[in-house]
Design an enzyme around this catalytic site. Structure first.
Site, PDB file in Angstrom:
ATOM      1  N   LYS A  97      92.396  37.704  33.497  1.00  0.00           N
ATOM      2  CA  LYS A  97      91.476  37.417  34.734  1.00  0.00           C
ATOM      3  C   LYS A  97      89.961  37.785  34.149  1.00  0.00           C
ATOM      4  CE  LYS A  97      94.351  36.817  38.188  1.00  0.00           C
ATOM      5  NZ  LYS A  97      94.319  35.477  38.820  1.00  0.00           N
ATOM      6  N   GLU A 119      88.541  38.224  45.975  1.00  0.00           N
ATOM      7  CA  GLU A 119      89.691  38.792  46.524  1.00  0.00           C
ATOM      8  C   GLU A 119      90.581  39.367  45.531  1.00  0.00           C
ATOM      9  OE1 GLU A 119      89.360  35.756  45.154  1.00  0.00           O
ATOM     10  OE2 GLU A 119      90.972  35.626  44.274  1.00  0.00           O
ATOM     11  N   SER A 386     100.404  37.245  30.422  1.00  0.00           N
ATOM     12  CA  SER A 386      99.224  37.220  31.080  1.00  0.00           C
ATOM     13  C   SER A 386      98.736  38.758  31.569  1.00  0.00           C
ATOM     14  CB  SER A 386      99.359  36.557  32.575  1.00  0.00           C
ATOM     15  OG  SER A 386     100.166  37.090  33.187  1.00  0.00           O
TER      16      SER A 386
END
Lengths: 409, 269
Positions: A97, A119, A386
């Site tokens: 991210k 969010e 991830s």
């Protein structure tokens, strides 16, 4: 200088449309902001100073490039394809991210916006955005569903520590979908002063394109690394798909390589009935949710369905529009793994390789565990790991009864 | 085919269909028309109403919990049309329920129900003529008026496009934000309406945050009509929610609407 962002993508039929998917389905109030953002993004792409600043931060702040790691013991145990992990879990803040948050944070600064909203589902995008805001000196407000705040409590504390305000969302299913709606309500109200750092390859144009471009460093590195290590391209890339940002980042550079299978793994949850999973391609229909036209889990009246996954980051009723196109054109395959399979895979990877994956990423690992034994030692699987699983220890401990006394487990 | 506002200022009343019941919405709509509403906006409840504030979110949840569907809303529209042929009737919805229903079938059925226009909160003019969501072509085919939102943030080129594609009336959003009451109107609304007038001769209705007679009187100075939504929905929520027949709510709404055209009364209260 390394080019961080490459020129516009071949897979868009026209700006913001991936085949029939994508678009801009928003209230009119947001249109001016989306047009401004698109213009600013295009100009940043062409700006060498912006790209240099981003490349430096990705290297020194986030920790790129991430390693491509060969799972020797796991490969031997499974007795089939060689398994590699792309170690996005080693990045600062614990997941891919940060790639996107850093880039969008720089865009916000460039646009003179001091107030950032975002969010978060699993909390990884929230933590990454909070870190970037601290680094850049920007005000940060994170919307998070109350169910997710409870199951990803550690990340809530991390965001607070980093100076962000975490606003709990109690509407609807109290998960990622509702956090996005609430962030959009904030944005539509404060659009003149606020930048919305959307965390996945979702939402109205230009977000799906922009977020994908900010995540494609994953597949660019992956391609170079696998050629260095193996001298050829892999048999398949495997990635979990919630909104789809890590998956599109891992797939993108391999799209023209038709021999490389691209496998997206959705959350199979605890059953195949509507409401028990987040497998949009097997259970959903094309529709519009939160700004984009894509596959959506919905009932026969077009009301958005509830979803379930043990992993908050995959627990979402729609999927990025570029994945919808890759699905329809059959360039990528989409499958799903259940909560139980993901947990088993998490334990297996932890005990075989000493690597604790996030529950989201564990779905991709679970697919590799099934696929590898069916292939030959000539085959190569690359799993995009991830994120790391530290954030999930509460759920894992509960599901696996790790706190119980010896002999009870 | 502009929608006619019989009185000055015109009043557009939004109701979430099915809250507290379809029968109640029917009763409330008729009383609202009799009390002076020019246009009823019949809201299709949606699970994820991202342009709405908490009041209409709650009303949508209640309506959905009672099983209200788009089909039900169209049946209700037909009943209101039959009972009050002269009132304006607009279907107000998010895109996904009508996409799932089928845009062509929706246009046919809304027309057959007697609606005058359709307002879709989350569609902009460009997407309304895109092949995947070609709402404009379908509405045009059956002569239903497309009603678009214009925002204070819309630049002139967007207002020009909105004006070019709108029929019925243009809905000017009074401020950036979601639906819900506010203390006073901002300067945004007046300058937006003035800009819209440069591109369109259609009536302009101002909505979002209009909740009392003072607001309505202010709007009357520069626009053709005021849209009242959350204030009415909240009134329905507060008045005898256990009464699913809607008689108590309808009486309260009628009193409220009559008061909206009496700013003096509001000011001296």
């Amino acid at each position: 200088m390394a080019s961080v962002i490459l020129p516009s993508a071949p897979s868009e039929s026209r700006p913001g449309r991936f085949g029939i998917y994508g678009g801009r389905y928003v209230p009119e109030t947001l249109m001016a902001a989306l047009v401004e953002l698109e213009r600013e993004y295009e100009s940043a792409k062409a700006d060498a100073a912006f790209q240099t600043e981003l490349a430096d931060l990705l290297r020194d702040f986030a920790g790129r490039p991430t390693p491509l790691y060969f799972c020797k013991r796991l490969t031997e145990q499974l007795g089939g394809a060689k398994i590699y992990l792309k170690r996005e879990d080693l990045l600062h803040t614990g997941a891919h991210k940060i790639n996107n948050s850093l880039a969008q944070g720089l865009l916000a600064k460039r646009m003179g916006k001091q107030r950032i909203i975002a969010e978060t589902g699993a909390g990884q995008h929230g933590v990454a955005t909070a870190s970037v805001c601290a680094h850049l000196g920007l005000e940060c407000i994170i919307y998070m569903g109350e169910v997710d705040m409870e199951r990803q409590h550690l990340n809530v504390l991390r965001m607070k520590l980093l100076g962000a305000e975490v606003r709990g969302v109690s509407s609807g299913s109290k998960t990622l979908k509702d956090a996005i709606s609430e962030a959009m309500r904030d944005w539509v109200t404060n659009v003149r002063t606020t930048y919305y750092i959307l965390g996945s390859a979702l939402g109205a144009h230009p977000y799906p394109t922009m977020v994908r471009d900010f995540q494609r460093c994953i597949s660019r590195e992956m391609k170079q690394q696998i050629i260095e290590k193996e001298g050829r391209l892999p048999t398949a890339i495997i990635a979990c798909v919630g909104g789809g940002s890590n998956a599109i980042g891992a797939f993108y550079e391999f799209i023209p390589d038709r021999d490389v299978r691209l496998i997206g793994v959705e959350a199979g949850g605890r059953g195949s009935a509507l409401g028990e999973h987040a497998a949009r391609f097997s259970g959903g229909n094309p529709g519009v949710l939160q700004g984009t036209f894509s596959y959506v889990l919905q009932d026969e009246n077009g009301q958005i369905a509830l979803t379930h996954s043990v992993s908050a980051g995959l627990d979402y009723a729609s999927i990025g529009p570029e994945h919808a196109m890759l699905h329809d054109t059959k360039r990528a395959e989409y499958t799903s793994r259940t909560d139980a399979e993901a947990l088993d895979a998490l334990v297996k990877l932890s005990r075989t390789e000493g690597i604790l994956p996030a529950l989201e990423s564990a779905h991709a690992v679970a697919e590799a565990l099934v696929l590898a034994p069916r292939l030959t030692p000539r085959d190569i699987l690359v799993v995009n790991l991830s994120g790391r699983g530290d954030k999930d220890m509460g759920i894992i401990a509960q599901e696996l009864h790790l706190d119980s006394h010896p002999g009870e487990a | 085919m502009p929608i006619k506002f019989q009185s000055k200022p015109g009043l557009v009343i939004y109701l979430t269909a099915g809250d507290p019941s379809l029968e109640a919405t029917h009763a409330i709509a008729l009383e609202a028309i009799d009390a002076g509403a020019d246009v009823i906006e019949l809201g299709v409840p949606f699970s994820d109403p991202l342009a709405d504030g908490p009041v209409i979110q709650r009303a949508s949840e209640r309506a959905l919990a009672r099983g209200t569907t788009l089909k039900d809303v169209l049946v209700l529209a037909k009943q209101i049309r039959t009972a009050r042929p002269q009132a304006g009737l607009v279907i107000f919805t998010y895109l996904n329920p009508i996409l799932r229903y089928g845009l062509a079938k929706f246009a046919d059925d809304a027309k057959a129900a007697g609606a005058d226009g359709v307002l879709v909160t989350d569609i902009i003019v460009e997407e309304a003529s895109d092949a995947t969501s070609n709402l404009l072509a379908e509405l045009d085919r059956v002569s239903l008026a497309p009603i678009f939102l214009a925002a204070p943030t819309s630049p002139d080129d967007r207002l020009e496009a909105i004006a070019a594609h709108s029929k019925g009336f243009i809905y000017a959003i009074s401020r950036t934000g979601i639906t819900g009451k506010q203390q006073s109107l901002t300067g945004d609304a007046q300058s937006l309406v003035a800009r819209i007038r440069r591109w369109s001769t259609l009536p302009v209705a101002v909505g979002f945050g209009i909740s009392n007679a003072t607001h309505v009187a202010q709007v009357a100075e520069f626009a053709d009509a005021a849209v009242i939504g959350s204030a009415i929905v909240e009134l329905i929520e507060r008045s005898a929610p256990e009464d699913k027949s809607g008689h108590a709510q309808a009486a309260a709404v009628a009193r409220f609407i009559k008061g909206l055209r009496q700013p003096e009364a509001a000011l001296t209260r």
